[in-house]
Design a protein around this motif. Structure first.
Motif: not given
Length: 144
Positions: A71-85
């Motif tokens: 469950q944490m993997i999609p969450h961390i990927e979402s955080r990466i996407k937001n920070s990357l943006k």
């Protein structure tokens, strides 16, 4: 004396902000790698428990731990996407002086690294791991 050479100048603040944003993305990429390593380790541990005919409760508890990691993997990927943006927006608004700075070059490298760390379709990336857990649960229920 040029404006950018003064401590606390706008250019220094932009460089500092860029460095902070790039560091945040790098940290999140490392966090994702740790979660993936934990996922692999936990899957192996469950397989060992099953092969050793461990108690069902022990196996179920370890599967819960595995599910939490999944469950944490999609969450961390979402955080990466937001920070990357956020980082990409900051890079896009950079002036020519900032584009000439080493911090800008470093941040561009982080953007490339983050692109490699993020799958095109996050749900498909974790589908294999979820399917593996599901098939293992089916095998366990047949064994009990």
């Amino acid at each position: 004396m040029a404006l950018s050479s003064k401590p606390g100048s706008t250019a220094d603040a932009q460089k500092r902000t860029l460095k902070i944003k790039a560091s945040a993305v790098k940290r999140l990429i490392k966090d994702k790698a740790l979660y993936l390593a934990e996922l692999s380790k936990q899957q192996k541990h469950i397989e060992e428990l099953v092969s050793q005919n461990a108690e069902g409760a022990d196996i179920r508890k370890q599967k819960e731990v595995l599910e939490e990691t999944l469950q944490m993997i999609p969450h961390i990927e979402s955080r990466i996407k937001n920070s990357l943006k956020d980082l990409e927006n900051h890079l896009a608004s950079a002036d020519s002086e900032l584009k000439a700075a080493q911090e800008y070059v470093d941040a561009k490298a982080v953007v490339e690294e983050a692109a490699k760390a993020l799958p095109e379709d996050v749900s498909n990336n974790n589908a294999g791991a979820v399917a593996a857990v599901g098939s293992q649960e089916q095998q366990d229920s047949k064994a009990e």
